[in-house]
Scaffold this motif. Structure first.
Motif, PDB file in Angstrom:
ATOM      1  N   ALA A 100      -3.305   4.858  71.654  1.00 60.95           N
ATOM      2  CA  ALA A 100      -2.434   5.900  72.195  1.00 60.95           C
ATOM      3  C   ALA A 100      -1.149   5.962  71.371  1.00 60.95           C
ATOM      4  O   ALA A 100      -0.476   4.947  71.189  1.00 60.95           O
ATOM      5  N   ILE A 101      -0.848   7.145  70.853  1.00 61.85           N
ATOM      6  CA  ILE A 101       0.364   7.354  70.050  1.00 61.85           C
ATOM      7  C   ILE A 101       1.144   8.513  70.656  1.00 61.85           C
ATOM      8  O   ILE A 101       0.585   9.574  70.901  1.00 61.85           O
ATOM      9  N   MET A 102       2.431   8.279  70.903  1.00 62.16           N
ATOM     10  CA  MET A 102       3.301   9.316  71.468  1.00 62.16           C
ATOM     11  C   MET A 102       4.564   9.450  70.617  1.00 62.16           C
ATOM     12  O   MET A 102       5.002   8.486  69.990  1.00 62.16           O
ATOM     13  N   HIS A 103       5.131  10.651  70.653  1.00 61.35           N
ATOM     14  CA  HIS A 103       6.375  10.946  69.932  1.00 61.35           C
ATOM     15  C   HIS A 103       7.402  11.508  70.895  1.00 61.35           C
ATOM     16  O   HIS A 103       7.055  12.306  71.768  1.00 61.35           O
ATOM     17  N   PHE A 104       8.646  11.116  70.696  1.00 60.02           N
ATOM     18  CA  PHE A 104       9.752  11.612  71.502  1.00 60.02           C
ATOM     19  C   PHE A 104      10.955  11.855  70.613  1.00 60.02           C
ATOM     20  O   PHE A 104      11.060  11.275  69.530  1.00 60.02           O
ATOM     21  N   ASN A 105      11.860  12.687  71.092  1.00 65.52           N
ATOM     22  CA  ASN A 105      13.132  12.859  70.403  1.00 65.52           C
ATOM     23  C   ASN A 105      14.076  11.737  70.805  1.00 65.52           C
ATOM     24  O   ASN A 105      14.144  11.369  71.975  1.00 65.52           O
ATOM     25  N   GLU A 106      14.777  11.219  69.835  1.00 68.65           N
ATOM     26  CA  GLU A 106      15.804  10.208  70.073  1.00 68.65           C
ATOM     27  C   GLU A 106      17.002  10.883  70.742  1.00 68.65           C
ATOM     28  O   GLU A 106      17.248  12.069  70.543  1.00 68.65           O
ATOM     29  N   MET A 107      17.743  10.139  71.537  1.00 69.47           N
ATOM     30  CA  MET A 107      18.981  10.678  72.124  1.00 69.47           C
ATOM     31  C   MET A 107      19.899  11.152  71.003  1.00 69.47           C
ATOM     32  O   MET A 107      19.992  10.519  69.951  1.00 69.47           O
ATOM     33  N   ASN A 108      20.577  12.242  71.237  1.00 71.86           N
ATOM     34  CA  ASN A 108      21.508  12.790  70.259  1.00 71.86           C
ATOM     35  C   ASN A 108      22.902  12.256  70.571  1.00 71.86           C
ATOM     36  O   ASN A 108      23.661  12.865  71.325  1.00 71.86           O
ATOM     37  N   VAL A 109      23.234  11.102  70.014  1.00 70.05           N
ATOM     38  CA  VAL A 109      24.500  10.435  70.264  1.00 70.05           C
ATOM     39  C   VAL A 109      25.453  10.728  69.105  1.00 70.05           C
ATOM     40  O   VAL A 109      25.057  10.680  67.940  1.00 70.05           O
ATOM     41  N   GLU A 110      26.696  11.019  69.435  1.00 69.87           N
ATOM     42  CA  GLU A 110      27.696  11.317  68.401  1.00 69.87           C
ATOM     43  C   GLU A 110      27.769  10.193  67.374  1.00 69.87           C
ATOM     44  O   GLU A 110      27.745   9.012  67.715  1.00 69.87           O
ATOM     45  N   ASN A 111      27.865  10.582  66.121  1.00 68.87           N
ATOM     46  CA  ASN A 111      28.025   9.669  64.984  1.00 68.87           C
ATOM     47  C   ASN A 111      26.875   8.664  64.833  1.00 68.87           C
ATOM     48  O   ASN A 111      27.058   7.604  64.240  1.00 68.87           O
ATOM     49  N   SER A 112      25.711   8.982  65.370  1.00 66.88           N
ATOM     50  CA  SER A 112      24.575   8.067  65.236  1.00 66.88           C
ATOM     51  C   SER A 112      23.857   8.295  63.905  1.00 66.88           C
ATOM     52  O   SER A 112      24.074   9.292  63.223  1.00 66.88           O
ATOM     53  N   LEU A 113      23.008   7.357  63.570  1.00 66.23           N
ATOM     54  CA  LEU A 113      22.245   7.400  62.331  1.00 66.23           C
ATOM     55  C   LEU A 113      21.344   8.635  62.300  1.00 66.23           C
ATOM     56  O   LEU A 113      20.662   8.932  63.276  1.00 66.23           O
ATOM     57  N   LYS A 114      21.336   9.340  61.204  1.00 69.15           N
ATOM     58  CA  LYS A 114      20.532  10.556  61.046  1.00 69.15           C
ATOM     59  C   LYS A 114      19.228  10.246  60.308  1.00 69.15           C
ATOM     60  O   LYS A 114      19.093   9.225  59.655  1.00 69.15           O
ATOM     61  N   LYS A 115      18.276  11.186  60.441  1.00 71.69           N
ATOM     62  CA  LYS A 115      16.967  11.095  59.782  1.00 71.69           C
ATOM     63  C   LYS A 115      16.317   9.724  60.004  1.00 71.69           C
ATOM     64  O   LYS A 115      15.838   9.079  59.080  1.00 71.69           O
ATOM     65  N   CYS A 116      16.306   9.318  61.254  1.00 71.66           N
ATOM     66  CA  CYS A 116      15.815   7.986  61.619  1.00 71.66           C
ATOM     67  C   CYS A 116      14.523   8.081  62.427  1.00 71.66           C
ATOM     68  O   CYS A 116      14.420   8.863  63.372  1.00 71.66           O
ATOM     69  N   ILE A 117      13.565   7.273  62.027  1.00 74.88           N
ATOM     70  CA  ILE A 117      12.288   7.122  62.738  1.00 74.88           C
ATOM     71  C   ILE A 117      12.287   5.729  63.352  1.00 74.88           C
ATOM     72  O   ILE A 117      12.451   4.735  62.654  1.00 74.88           O
ATOM     73  N   ARG A 118      12.099   5.678  64.670  1.00 74.99           N
ATOM     74  CA  ARG A 118      12.012   4.405  65.375  1.00 74.99           C
ATOM     75  C   ARG A 118      10.593   4.239  65.908  1.00 74.99           C
ATOM     76  O   ARG A 118       9.918   5.211  66.207  1.00 74.99           O
ATOM     77  N   ILE A 119      10.181   2.978  66.047  1.00 74.92           N
ATOM     78  CA  ILE A 119       8.815   2.688  66.491  1.00 74.92           C
ATOM     79  C   ILE A 119       8.826   1.539  67.486  1.00 74.92           C
ATOM     80  O   ILE A 119       9.641   0.614  67.383  1.00 74.92           O
ATOM     81  N   LEU A 120       7.916   1.631  68.456  1.00 70.61           N
ATOM     82  CA  LEU A 120       7.671   0.558  69.406  1.00 70.61           C
ATOM     83  C   LEU A 120       6.156   0.364  69.462  1.00 70.61           C
ATOM     84  O   LEU A 120       5.421   1.295  69.807  1.00 70.61           O
ATOM     85  N   VAL A 121       5.706  -0.821  69.091  1.00 65.74           N
ATOM     86  CA  VAL A 121       4.279  -1.136  69.061  1.00 65.74           C
ATOM     87  C   VAL A 121       3.995  -2.113  70.204  1.00 65.74           C
ATOM     88  O   VAL A 121       4.576  -3.201  70.251  1.00 65.74           O
ATOM     89  N   LEU A 122       3.126  -1.708  71.124  1.00 63.54           N
ATOM     90  CA  LEU A 122       2.714  -2.581  72.231  1.00 63.54           C
ATOM     91  C   LEU A 122       1.363  -3.191  71.907  1.00 63.54           C
ATOM     92  O   LEU A 122       0.427  -2.479  71.534  1.00 63.54           O
ATOM     93  N   CYS A 123       1.278  -4.526  72.065  1.00 61.72           N
ATOM     94  CA  CYS A 123       0.063  -5.254  71.694  1.00 61.72           C
ATOM     95  C   CYS A 123      -0.387  -6.165  72.814  1.00 61.72           C
ATOM     96  O   CYS A 123       0.435  -6.721  73.551  1.00 61.72           O
ATOM     97  N   ASN A 124      -1.698  -6.340  72.916  1.00 58.26           N
ATOM     98  CA  ASN A 124      -2.261  -7.332  73.828  1.00 58.26           C
ATOM     99  C   ASN A 124      -2.064  -8.718  73.240  1.00 58.26           C
ATOM    100  O   ASN A 124      -2.088  -8.898  72.028  1.00 58.26           O
ATOM    101  N   GLY A 125      -1.895  -9.697  74.123  1.00 60.72           N
ATOM    102  CA  GLY A 125      -1.737 -11.072  73.691  1.00 60.72           C
ATOM    103  C   GLY A 125      -0.362 -11.598  74.034  1.00 60.72           C
ATOM    104  O   GLY A 125       0.406 -10.952  74.758  1.00 60.72           O
ATOM    105  N   GLU A 126      -0.078 -12.776  73.522  1.00 61.46           N
ATOM    106  CA  GLU A 126       1.227 -13.404  73.733  1.00 61.46           C
ATOM    107  C   GLU A 126       1.793 -13.805  72.384  1.00 61.46           C
ATOM    108  O   GLU A 126       1.065 -14.183  71.480  1.00 61.46           O
ATOM    109  N   ARG A 127       3.084 -13.738  72.287  1.00 63.49           N
ATOM    110  CA  ARG A 127       3.752 -14.044  71.025  1.00 63.49           C
ATOM    111  C   ARG A 127       5.106 -14.665  71.338  1.00 63.49           C
ATOM    112  O   ARG A 127       5.842 -14.153  72.170  1.00 63.49           O
ATOM    113  N   VAL A 128       5.440 -15.752  70.677  1.00 66.81           N
ATOM    114  CA  VAL A 128       6.754 -16.357  70.825  1.00 66.81           C
ATOM    115  C   VAL A 128       7.708 -15.771  69.780  1.00 66.81           C
ATOM    116  O   VAL A 128       8.803 -15.334  70.096  1.00 66.81           O
TER     117      VAL A 128
END
Length: 118
Positions: free
Chosen positions: A70-98
Motif C-alpha cells: 500500500a502506497i499513499m501520497h499526501f501534501n506536507e503542511m505548508n509552514v512558513e519558511n519551511s524546506l521547499k521541494k521536499c519529499i518525505r517518506i514513512l515505511v511501515l514494516c512487519n517485525g521488530e527492530r531495535v
C-alpha cells in the motif's frame, strides 16, 4: 511493527528528478537498515506543495516491484519558511527492530541535524 523515516529534496519539479530522488532515498533506507522488502506493509509519502510533476511512490513501486504494498501520497503542511521541494517518506514494516536508521539526504539533512554522523 516498526517504522523508518526519511526525506530528500529535488532541484526542479520534474518527473526525472522526482524519480531519481525517490529511488535514491528508498534505496538508502533499504541499505542502511538491511531491510527485506518483503516485510514492508505500507509506504507513505508527503511532498511539499511545490512538487506537482509526479508521484514518488509510482517510481518506487515499479523499480522495486512493490505491487502489493500500500502506497499513499499526501501534501506536507505548508509552514512558513519551511524546506521547499521536499519529499518525505514513512515505511511501515512487519517485525521488530531495535536500531533503526533514518535517512535524510540533500537539503533534507537540515530537518534532522540530530541524526548526522549516527
Amino acid at each position: 511493527m516498526f517504522a523508518i523515516r526519511g526525506a530528500t529534496t529535488i532541484g526542479k519539479n520534474n518527473s526525472s528528478e522526482i524519480k531519481a530522488a525517490s529511488i535514491e532515498l528508498f534505496g538508502k533506507i533499504i541499505e542502511k537498515n538491511e531491510l527485506d522488502i518483503s516485510h514492508i506493509v505500507s509506504i507513505t509519502f508527503s511532498c511539499t506543495d511545490d512538487i506537482t510533476a509526479a508521484y514518488p511512490g509510482k517510481y518506487i513501486r515499479k523499480y522495486y516491484n512493490l505491487h502489493k504494498v500500500a502506497i499513499m501520497h499526501f501534501n506536507e503542511m505548508n509552514v512558513e519558511n519551511s524546506l521547499k521541494k521536499c519529499i518525505r517518506i514513512l515505511v511501515l514494516c512487519n517485525g521488530e527492530r531495535v536500531n533503526i536508521n533514518y535517512v535524510y539526504l540533500k537539503d533534507a539533512i537540515s530537518l534532522r541535524k540530530d541524526l548526522i554522523n549516527k
